[in-house]
Design a protein around this motif. Structure first.
Motif, PDB file in Angstrom:
ATOM      1  N   VAL A  74       0.843  -1.197   0.000  1.00 55.50           N
ATOM      2  CA  VAL A  74       0.000   0.000   0.000  1.00 55.50           C
ATOM      3  C   VAL A  74       0.877   1.246   0.000  1.00 55.50           C
ATOM      4  O   VAL A  74       0.646   2.194  -0.755  1.00 55.50           O
ATOM      5  CB  VAL A  74      -0.940  -0.013   1.230  1.00 55.50           C
ATOM      6  CG1 VAL A  74      -1.720   1.291   1.295  1.00 55.50           C
ATOM      7  CG2 VAL A  74      -1.910  -1.186   1.156  1.00 55.50           C
ATOM      8  N   TYR A  75       1.903   1.253   0.840  1.00 59.67           N
ATOM      9  CA  TYR A  75       2.786   2.415   0.903  1.00 59.67           C
ATOM     10  C   TYR A  75       3.443   2.676  -0.451  1.00 59.67           C
ATOM     11  O   TYR A  75       3.587   3.820  -0.869  1.00 59.67           O
ATOM     12  CB  TYR A  75       3.864   2.214   1.977  1.00 59.67           C
ATOM     13  CG  TYR A  75       3.456   2.690   3.356  1.00 59.67           C
ATOM     14  CD1 TYR A  75       2.126   2.631   3.758  1.00 59.67           C
ATOM     15  CD2 TYR A  75       4.388   3.217   4.247  1.00 59.67           C
ATOM     16  CE1 TYR A  75       1.744   3.062   5.013  1.00 59.67           C
ATOM     17  CE2 TYR A  75       4.010   3.667   5.515  1.00 59.67           C
ATOM     18  CZ  TYR A  75       2.684   3.582   5.893  1.00 59.67           C
ATOM     19  OH  TYR A  75       2.312   4.022   7.142  1.00 59.67           O
ATOM     20  N   ARG A  76       3.842   1.576  -1.126  1.00 58.69           N
ATOM     21  CA  ARG A  76       4.496   1.772  -2.418  1.00 58.69           C
ATOM     22  C   ARG A  76       3.528   2.447  -3.388  1.00 58.69           C
ATOM     23  O   ARG A  76       3.891   3.405  -4.083  1.00 58.69           O
ATOM     24  CB  ARG A  76       4.965   0.427  -2.977  1.00 58.69           C
ATOM     25  CG  ARG A  76       5.795   0.614  -4.267  1.00 58.69           C
ATOM     26  CD  ARG A  76       6.325  -0.692  -4.830  1.00 58.69           C
ATOM     27  NE  ARG A  76       7.131  -1.439  -3.856  1.00 58.69           N
ATOM     28  CZ  ARG A  76       7.046  -2.779  -3.689  1.00 58.69           C
ATOM     29  NH1 ARG A  76       6.199  -3.475  -4.435  1.00 58.69           N
ATOM     30  NH2 ARG A  76       7.791  -3.399  -2.799  1.00 58.69           N
ATOM     31  N   HIS A  77       2.297   1.948  -3.386  1.00 61.36           N
ATOM     32  CA  HIS A  77       1.276   2.513  -4.275  1.00 61.36           C
ATOM     33  C   HIS A  77       1.077   4.012  -3.947  1.00 61.36           C
ATOM     34  O   HIS A  77       1.069   4.862  -4.847  1.00 61.36           O
ATOM     35  CB  HIS A  77      -0.032   1.749  -4.071  1.00 61.36           C
ATOM     36  CG  HIS A  77      -1.146   2.213  -4.961  1.00 61.36           C
ATOM     37  ND1 HIS A  77      -1.207   1.884  -6.295  1.00 61.36           N
ATOM     38  CD2 HIS A  77      -2.240   2.992  -4.708  1.00 61.36           C
ATOM     39  CE1 HIS A  77      -2.294   2.447  -6.821  1.00 61.36           C
ATOM     40  NE2 HIS A  77      -2.939   3.118  -5.877  1.00 61.36           N
ATOM     41  N   LEU A  78       0.970   4.301  -2.665  1.00 56.98           N
ATOM     42  CA  LEU A  78       0.737   5.694  -2.273  1.00 56.98           C
ATOM     43  C   LEU A  78       1.935   6.559  -2.639  1.00 56.98           C
ATOM     44  O   LEU A  78       1.793   7.692  -3.092  1.00 56.98           O
ATOM     45  CB  LEU A  78       0.469   5.799  -0.764  1.00 56.98           C
ATOM     46  CG  LEU A  78      -0.824   5.130  -0.268  1.00 56.98           C
ATOM     47  CD1 LEU A  78      -0.969   5.291   1.234  1.00 56.98           C
ATOM     48  CD2 LEU A  78      -2.049   5.718  -0.947  1.00 56.98           C
ATOM     49  N   SER A  79       3.117   6.035  -2.434  1.00 63.14           N
ATOM     50  CA  SER A  79       4.311   6.866  -2.691  1.00 63.14           C
ATOM     51  C   SER A  79       4.394   7.240  -4.165  1.00 63.14           C
ATOM     52  O   SER A  79       4.888   8.300  -4.519  1.00 63.14           O
ATOM     53  CB  SER A  79       5.577   6.137  -2.250  1.00 63.14           C
ATOM     54  OG  SER A  79       5.786   5.005  -3.079  1.00 63.14           O
ATOM     55  N   VAL A  80       3.885   6.352  -5.053  1.00 62.55           N
ATOM     56  CA  VAL A  80       3.920   6.678  -6.481  1.00 62.55           C
ATOM     57  C   VAL A  80       2.809   7.667  -6.847  1.00 62.55           C
ATOM     58  O   VAL A  80       3.043   8.671  -7.511  1.00 62.55           O
ATOM     59  CB  VAL A  80       3.770   5.388  -7.326  1.00 62.55           C
ATOM     60  CG1 VAL A  80       3.635   5.743  -8.804  1.00 62.55           C
ATOM     61  CG2 VAL A  80       4.952   4.472  -7.094  1.00 62.55           C
TER      62      VAL A  80
END
Length: 1758
Positions: free
Chosen positions: A40-46
């Motif tokens: 989820v964090y990766r998705h949000l960071s992008v």
């Protein structure tokens, strides 16, 4: 759609991803992932930095809105949708619907209030005042029929519907009821959800909540938490400005303009957003660029205070913070669907982290609360309210966490500067007011002690004795003190409902809390001490307010603590002990070294010590003493004292010590009254005022009196009185060897002071013995106490409900107990159109009146005394005001009555009576004697009651009568008290007190009889006991009756003699009287008729226009100037006389408010459109002056104004620069003067009058001649043949001006005024429009008055007030003369244009179509401009009158056509039986003629009856206005039929105007002439266009405008206003929604966001609206304040009482009382009448003159 939308947006890379992104696939990827958080964090960071915060905020609001919509959409699709798929495992919409379906909601409503939304609290059923309902729940609940209170919410609280603890009864409304399918509160809602969903929701909620908490508490400006760093990081930063409550709007706006080079408008928008959301980015760019702005802002705002907080933040950090807020809102929405998910979120939020204490996510949010910005706080508070506070199990757990962190949170709040509503501490009201939670927190977390200790810790300033010291407060500390007070509010919430069952732990913790509370009170005991200033005045007023603020805040707490103690005996006994210990600790601080002294008086001796209030320190703050007094009364009330005497430390009490401090306090008050402390300034006076004031007295003054009662009941009464005398510093007066010979003081001041002190001391004794209306002192109920207060308030005068409420102390629940009592003692009188409803005391309660009621101020006392004596005189009773019968005392206070019969008091009474017998010098006063008589009366009543209630003679211990018959003791051998009274009974200098002394002597005789009888029979019945007194009373009454009868006979005899003398005088001077009577009759008949007395004439019907009109007999008009008082005749050639007048633009008659105001330069006013969208109205107060007197007066006003401007820069209520002034006599606002002109000449009956045909032909020739003359002038060359000129018509003739120069000058003055006001331009005497505007105001004013008379159903003539009558008469005559002041050619041109509208003329271009002309204006203009043409006619034929009549005929026909063209007749099938009358036939004929010209544009109508009805109704207002116009123009008396309202108006009107009563005969008789004209009118292209719907179509008769309809119940209006959002600042709630009463628009008043520019000046929404809606004049209702606002122009305004009243007939401006309000139709009609009469400006003028504070308000910003 999203894709299509985003194609236009620049970041096209995103768009392709938009199209290919699938939330479902992403969710399944996440499902499979091992570490969900990482995914989820990766998705949000992008995605987050690519969606949110992509650059500078849009310049225009339109762009900004589009940007916001784009962001919302992208967030939903790319970020939130995958989370929803993951959570639900299916299509989100379907999944959420399913969740909701399976959910069993809790019965709590939980609706969170918006700012300004109405909230309701039931006064009968609410557990406390904080329990409120929203409007929906309220309307569906039982409480709407109870007594309720309505307030507007400040936002943030929520609806308590469904919470059983909040309501004594009726906790559920119809929507939120406990039904079988509502789950039991114990059952776990998570069990309802599928297990896999529960596991997923735990996971998702904890990830998202942790993400949000991390970011909101994040403090690095360009780093992000691990896992969220963006793939590529650019140099893009925001300069972020944060809100604080220190800097003003102006400072922020000014700073921003400098720092980021923006316009004022942008700066205002930035400032508004910062204020609303708590932060706003003001610049976007690279780091350097933003840093530079930051430094400018910091530099500019750090001069006076701490600088504004600014941060330069990386755009990705800002983006993630924005998304964190969206995520929190999303969580809040998701849990609304299911109580199971709500509980999951609660568990996630409150789960302790690995760090141990205070590590749960909710704790982290709470403890970082004061570091967050407003917007973030609001969103997470909302989430807490939606989750934790709605789940009862977790509400408890949260409450414990909250209480644990309480001290830290409060300390953060005190340091922060945001308002309480934005602080997490504000949630205390949701937690502490729930009784079960409050008790639990008290026991488990020791909450009471925590709150009090936290509070005391913040008040660190102490003196050497450890008392609070507020005197040297800096602004910072004062601010802090203000914030700390919220803690007291929390303590009040905890104590608000007292317990029924006590557990041992609760007792223990409560008493522990009480201990810390006593510590707080000990710091207050004796604070702010004062010492009497002798010699010179005090230099610095000491600070006293802080101490009283503290006292007021604590008043309710102290009362509540006493209530808690009263519910449990063990607690009460313990509390009493602790309080006593605290008090003795305070007493040990008293300087003991004071020398002891021994006092002796009347054979008694007492030991005390030397202390003088007038020399030593004394303090008014004694809370420990007073708390003990309260507890002492409770011992008596609960009878603990009599049941467990062994448990009470009553033996430890030293009564002289108990009474010492309260007595000093009361002596201080007495000395201040006696004027001994004048040099101590105002601060002391204010302290004494508040000490007695209703807000403080319950825990101050009242308790001091009780403490004296407690002490006196435990002491020897003689000793008590000697100490009192000693403290009052009066002992020497009464203890001298022969005190009855008052020793002479040389100093007059000292004598006066001592007299006052003796009065005050006697008053104190009356109070100590007589004040028994306190449950526990006397045997009474709280009900009796309130009733007595009301009786004494209403004895002063009848009062309104709100005044009574203000006069009674409120308890912690904001209740006074008034409602239960009021109807039993008073009757209610409803108010009229003004004023308010009043309560009057019922006569049977007057006997309870006590002149020395302890809550009367001196002013109240004298008013009440006067009122009562007057009442008794009216009822023919004696004027004695004896003391009322007191209730019996409780056992603990029983010995108080002995004060009345003790030796010391008898000695004092004897002394005062002795002084009164020998009144030499100023040694005594009447009020002193009055108080002594009152005390004697009290003692006698006491004795009589004991005798009546006793079983035998032996148990009567009270024998006052025997004591007052004993002569004085050895040293002073004067007579007994009784003997003195008898000798005073007939003293001439004591006439006032005679009745009272008589009453006393009767009582003594009465008691003697009872005693004699009881000693004989030893048992008595009460009824006989009253015998003697009754017989004495009856004799007395008979005597009074006899006197009254004699007085009446004497009056009648005198009247008869006078009337005889009058008759005699008249007979003597018979001739003289005969003559004057005849004259009188003649003059009255002349006044009634206005007509010459010849009989033949008066039988002719009166006509006001045309050759047959009747002139007036040449009446001389004599008037008097109000300035120089000279009388003068009104002549055209004499000195000018003028009438003060006020000219204003008006839209009152407007039928089209959307029409923009005309452009002053290009506007052509010759034709008035029938929608009357803007008129000029003239009004006058009717006062007449010489023009020269007025000019002198106005110059003086101007001069004064110039001088005033140099001195002070305020406004006055009138604007001299615009020519305004106040009428010298009535101060009515005026801005010009109307010249008075003589009556019109009588008509010349010798001339033969041309027919319409001849007249038309002549006029056309005259016009043609004028045309060619004008052409000649312009071209200087004769072209073609000259038109034939009618005989005697000389174009080059210059008529003589019929007026003297002074009259002409005044004509110009008034013309200029109407021009200036009407067009809003600067004066320009060359302008050709001047005469038109003068005619215009005449026509408009007549139309306005005709409408008023019609609406009020008054007759057309004879019902106008004379000021309006004079105004219309002067105005019309002025209009007929104003052409003389303008160039002739100008007026000719106007006439030619006007005439062309009727008789088409090829040489005049763009004449308007018939539907665009108001016919009455056309008539007035044509008639008045015709004179200019006629004056060139030298043929000696005066055809003016026939011209007027012909113009009237022509225009009436045009109006009939106009009415038929616009008529809408619904086909009704109730056609008249029989044939059609002639009128109906002719109407149909005319209508069909019009159809032949216009064809399909007009519908077919078959019913002539309907058309006729339409025509008659349509033309009536026109005819009435015309009648008024010609009546004033030609001064013709009106016919009798028009002087009364009723039938026969139509015929009378037509004959008065010289028209046939069948108007259509006009068309018929001149058929050939009119046919081509009608054809031409209809063929004008404008007619067809208007009928087909372009342009405004006005139908006749025009309906009168009314103010908008208001709802009957005011809360409907509040509700409407609470959902109104400010139109400019995206969806923000408006702070001051204001309703325009004229058109119904809701405006956002008094705010920066809605200011607009009018004439180069920023004005608020209301002022701007007045220019479009009311031509600068507005009537508004300020919904949140419940007040009507009148505005005129930019600088004038006033507030006016609203038309809404509560049940007690009072308005509630500011909604402070909260009673339900309902519309009062009469008051609303009154406001409507003011508006229709054009009286608003006048009301504002009077209001501003009466109240100077109104002048200073910036009305233009509203």
């Amino acid at each position: 759609m999203a894709a299509a939308d985003s194609d236009r947006d620049p970041p096209s890379a995103l768009c392709s991803e938009f199209l290919h992104f699938s939330a479902k696939d992403t969710a399944s990827q996440w499902m499979a992932a091992a570490d969900l958080q990482q995914e989820v964090y990766r998705h949000l960071s992008v995605y987050v930095p690519r969606i949110l915060c992509l650059g500078p905020s849009g310049c225009s609001s339109r762009e900004e809105q589009r940007e916001e919509q784009r962001e919302e959409l992208a967030c939903q699709l790319l970020l939130l949708a995958p989370l929803e798929w993951l959570l639900l495992g299916e299509e989100p919409a379907a999944g959420l619907a399913l969740l909701q379906e399976n959910n069993q909601p809790s019965p709590l409503c939980g609706h969170v209030f918006k700012v300004g939304e109405p909230t309701y609290s039931c006064r009968e059923c609410a557990a406390d005042p904080t329990c409120v309902l929203c409007m929906q729940c309220f309307l569906g609940s039982v409480h709407k029929d109870h007594r309720y209170r309505m307030t507007t919410s400040g936002g943030g609280g929520f609806c308590d519907c469904g919470d059983a603890e909040a309501w004594k009864k009726g906790p559920y409304c119809q929507k939120h009821t406990l039904t079988p399918n509502n789950r039991d509160t114990e059952e776990d809602p998570i069990a309802q959800l599928p297990a896999d969903m529960v596991a997923r929701s735990y996971n998702i909620f904890s990830i998202i909540l942790r993400y949000a908490v991390d970011l909101l508490t994040w403090d690095q400006e360009d780093q992000l938490p691990a896992g969220l760093e963006p793939p590529e990081k650019g140099d893009t930063y925001y300069c972020m400005l944060f809100n604080d409550e220190v800097h003003t709007y102006e400072q922020v706006i000014y700073t921003l303009q400098k720092a980021v080079n923006c316009s004022q408008k942008e700066a205002v928008s930035f400032a508004t957003t910062v204020d609303r959301d708590g932060r706003k980015s003001v610049r976007y760019g690279d780091f350097q660029f933003c840093e530079q702005s930051k430094s400018v802002i910091v530099r500019n705002t750090s001069r006076q205070s701490k600088p504004l907080r600014v941060q330069v933040m990386h755009s990705s950090v800002v983006a993630h913070q924005c998304f964190a807020l969206k995520a929190l809102s999303w969580l809040g929405q998701i849990i609304q669907y299911s109580d199971g998910l709500r509980r999951v979120l609660c568990q996630v939020g409150l789960q302790e982290g690995p760090e141990g204490e205070n590590s749960s996510l909710v704790d982290r949010l709470m403890l970082n609360d004061s570091k967050m910005w407003k917007g973030a706080r609001n969103i997470y508070h909302q989430l807490l309210m939606n989750s934790l506070l709605m789940d009862l199990k977790y509400k408890k757990i949260f409450a414990i966490q909250f209480a644990k962190s309480y001290e830290r949170l409060q300390n953060d709040y005190v340091r922060d500067d945001h308002d309480r509503e934005f602080s997490i501490t504000d949630l205390s009201v949701q937690i502490f007011t729930v009784p079960s939670l409050a008790r639990m927190l008290m026991v488990e977390e020791n909450l009471m002690t925590t709150i009090i200790r936290t509070f005391v810790d913040h008040l660190r300033h102490r003196d050497l004795q450890g008392r609070f010291q507020f005197d040297r407060y800096t602004a910072q500390q004062a601010f802090k003190f203000g914030r700390v007070q919220s803690l007291i509010g929390d303590l009040k919430y905890v104590l608000i409902s007292r317990p029924c069952e006590w557990s041992d732990e609760l007792r223990e913790k409560f008493l522990e809390g009480l201990d810390s509370f006593l510590e707080l009170l000990k710091c207050m005991q004796g604070m702010d001490p004062v010492v009497r200033q002798v010699g010179q005045h005090i230099e610095m007023e000491p600070e006293w307010e802080a101490a009283f603020t503290l006292q007021m805040k604590l008043t309710h707490i102290i009362s509540m603590i006493q209530e808690w103690c009263s519910t449990d005996e063990r607690v009460l006994i313990d509390a009493y002990r602790r309080c006593l210990t605290a008090l003795s600790h305070c007493h040990s601080g008293l300087p003991d070294g004071e020398q002891p002294i021994s006092l002796s008086l009347a054979g008694h001796c007492v030991e005390t010590f030397r202390y003088q209030v007038s020399q030593d320190k004394v303090s008014i703050h004694l809370p420990v003493c007073r708390l003990l007094a309260g507890l002492h009364v409770l011992l008596s009330r609960t009878e603990v004292a009599s049941r467990f005497p062994e448990q009470l430390p009553l033996g430890e009490l030293s009564p002289p010590l108990l009474i010492e401090l309260p007595l000093r306090c009361l002596v201080l008050c007495a000395q201040v009254h006696a004027g001994m402390w004048r040099r101590n300034g105002f601060s002391l006076i204010n302290q004494i005022y508040y000490y007695h004031n209703v807000k403080c007295r319950v825990e101050m003054f009242d308790k001091d009196v009780i403490m004296l009662q407690a002490g006196a009941s435990m002491m020897d009464p003689n000793h008590f009185l000697m100490i009192v005398l000693s403290r009052f510093e009066l002992f020497h007066i009464f203890s001298s060897a022969d005190c009855r010979k008052r020793y002479r003081e040389a100093n007059k001041d000292v004598v006066q002071q001592n007299n006052t002190l003796i009065e005050e001391m006697l008053h104190l004794i009356i109070m100590v013995v007589g004040e028994r209306y306190m449950a526990g002192v006397g045997q009474v109920e709280p009900f009796d106490e309130v009733r007595r207060e009301i009786i004494h308030q209403l004895s002063i005068r009848p009062m309104a409900h709100s005044e009574l409420v203000k006069a009674l102390p409120e308890n912690g629940n904001k209740e006074t107990g008034l409602e239960r009592v009021i109807d039993s003692v008073a009757s209610f009188k409803k108010p009229g159109v003004t004023g308010r409803g009043l309560y009057e005391l019922r006569p049977e309660w007057n006997k309870h009146f006590n002149l020395y009621f302890h809550h009367y101020s001196r002013a109240d006392q004298s008013k009440a005394e006067e009122a009562q004596r007057k009442l008794r005189r009216q009822n023919g009773e004696d004027t004695a005001l004896p003391p009322p019968v007191p209730p019996p005392l409780c056992p603990l206070f029983g010995s108080l009555v002995n004060l009345l019969q003790c030796d010391v008091l008898l000695a004092v009474e004897g002394a005062v009576l002795q002084w009164a017998v020998e009144p030499s010098g100023g040694g005594w006063t009447e009020s002193m004697l009055q108080r002594v008589l009152h005390l004697v009366g009290m003692a006698l009543l006491e004795e009589q009651q004991q005798l009546e209630n006793s079983s035998g003679y032996d148990d009567v211990t009270f024998n006052y009568t025997s004591k007052i018959t004993r002569p004085g003791e050895a040293p002073s051998t004067s007579g007994s008290v009784l003997a003195l009274l008898e000798s005073l009974q007939n003293a001439p200098h004591l006439e006032v007190h005679k009745d009272m002394i008589t009453w006393i002597l009767k009582m003594v005789a009465n008691i003697k009889t009872i005693r004699e009888r009881s000693s004989a029979t030893s048992s008595i019945t009460i009824s006989q006991g009253q015998g003697p007194e009754e017989t004495v009373r009856d004799k007395d009454k008979a005597e009074r009756k006899r006197k009254a009868e004699m007085a009446r006979l004497r009056r009648e005899k005198i009247m008869a003699q006078m009337s005889e003398m009058q008759k005699h005088f008249i007979n003597e001077n018979k001739e003289l009287f005969q003559q004057s009577l005849e004259e009188l009759e003649a003059s009255t008949s002349a006044a009634a008729e206005h007509s010459p007395p010849s009989l033949e004439m008066s039988s002719v019907s009166q006509v006001c226009v045309g050759p047959r009109r009747l002139g007036v007999a040449e009446r001389r008009q004599l008037v008097t100037c109000i300035l120089c008082q000279e009388e003068q005749e009104v002549k055209g050639h004499g000195r000018a006389m003028v009438l003060a007048a006020f000219v204003q633009r008006s839209t009152v008659l407007s039928k089209n408010r959307r029409r923009a105001l005309p452009n002053a330069e290009r506007h052509d006013p010759v034709f008035m459109h029938p929608d009357l969208s803007l008129g000029i109205h003239t009004a006058s107060c009717g006062h007449i002056m010489h023009a020269t007197c007025w000019q002198r007066y106005f110059e003086a006003v101007q001069l004064k104004e110039q001088r005033r401007q140099q001195r002070l820069r305020g406004h006055t209520s009138y604007d001299v620069e615009n020519g305004e002034f106040l009428c010298p006599l009535c101060e009515c606002l005026s801005n010009t003067v109307i010249p008075l002109l003589p009556h019109a000449h009588s008509p010349d009956h010798s001339v033969d009058h041309p027919s319409l045909e001849v007249w038309l032909k002549t006029t056309n020739q005259q016009i043609a001649a004028l045309h060619s003359a004008h052409r000649k002038q312009s071209e200087d060359a004769a072209e073609g043949a000259e038109p034939p000129v009618p005989e005697g018509f000389r174009i080059d003739f210059t008529p003589l001006n019929p007026f003297s120069s002074s009259v002409s000058e005044m004509i110009t003055t008034f013309s200029m005024s109407t021009y200036k006001v009407g067009l809003k331009v600067n004066p320009n005497e060359q302008d050709q429009r001047i005469p038109v505007l003068s005619w215009s105001t005449c026509a408009y004013t007549i139309q306005a008055i005709e409408r008023l008379l019609m609406d009020e159903e008054k007759p057309l003539f004879g019902s106008l007030p004379c000021r309006q009558d004079d105004c219309l008469s002067s105005l019309t005559r002025f209009s007929s003369a104003c052409w003389t002041a303008a160039p002739l050619t100008t007026v000719h041109t106007q006439f030619i244009r006007l005439f062309a509208a009727l008789v088409p003329d090829l040489q005049v271009e763009n004449t308007p179509c018939i539907l665009d002309v108001d016919m009455f204006h056309l008539l007035v203009y044509s008639v008045l401009s015709y004179s200019s043409v006629h004056c060139l006619d030298q043929s000696g034929q005066t055809v003016v009158d026939s011209a007027h009549l012909h113009l009237l005929h022509l225009i009436t026909v045009a109006h009939l056509v106009q009415i038929l063209l616009t008529s809408t007749t619904e086909e009704v099938c109730m056609d008249q039986d029989g044939g059609e009358s002639e009128e109906e036939e002719l109407t149909c004929q005319l209508y069909n003629t019009l159809r032949t010209h216009l064809g399909s544009a007009l519908p077919e109508v078959t019913s002539g009856w309907q058309l006729l009805r339409c025509v008659k109704a349509g033309v009536l207002p026109f005819l009435r206005a015309v009648a008024l116009f010609f009546h004033y123009l030609n001064s013709t008396a009106p016919p009798a039929d028009l002087l009364v309202a009723g039938p026969g108006q139509w015929e009378a009107l037509c004959s008065y105007l010289g028209l046939p009563s069948n108007l259509l005969q006009l068309c018929q008789s001149q058929h050939t002439l009119l046919e081509p004209l009608i054809h031409r009118w209809c063929c004008h292209p404008g007619v067809r266009q208007t009928l087909q719907g372009s342009g405004v179509l006005v139908r006749f008769p025009r309906e009168s405008n009314r103010l908008i309809d208001l709802p009957e119940d005011y809360s409907a209006l509040i509700n409407q206003a609470s959902s109104f959002t400010c139109p400019r600042s995206g969806g923000d709630k408006s702070r001051a929604p204001t309703l325009c009463l004229v058109c119904g628009s809701m405006l956002c008043s008094q705010s920066y966001c809605c200011q607009t520019e009018v004439d180069g000046e920023d004005v608020g929404a209301c002022t701007a609206h007045t220019f479009t809606c009311g031509a600068g004049l507005g009537l508004f209702l300020r919904v949140r304040e419940s007040q009507v606002l009148f505005v005129a122009g930019k600088t004038k305004g006033c507030f006016y009482p609203p038309p809404y009243l509560d049940d007690y007939g009072e308005t509630d401006q500011g909604l402070k009382r909260g009673n339900p309000l309902h519309l009062c139709a009469d008051r609303y009609r009154k406001i409507e009448r003011l508006w229709r009469q054009h009286g608003i400006a006048e009301v504002i003028g009077h209001a501003q003159e009466a109240n100077q504070t109104l002048v200073a308000i910036d009305w233009q910003h509203l």
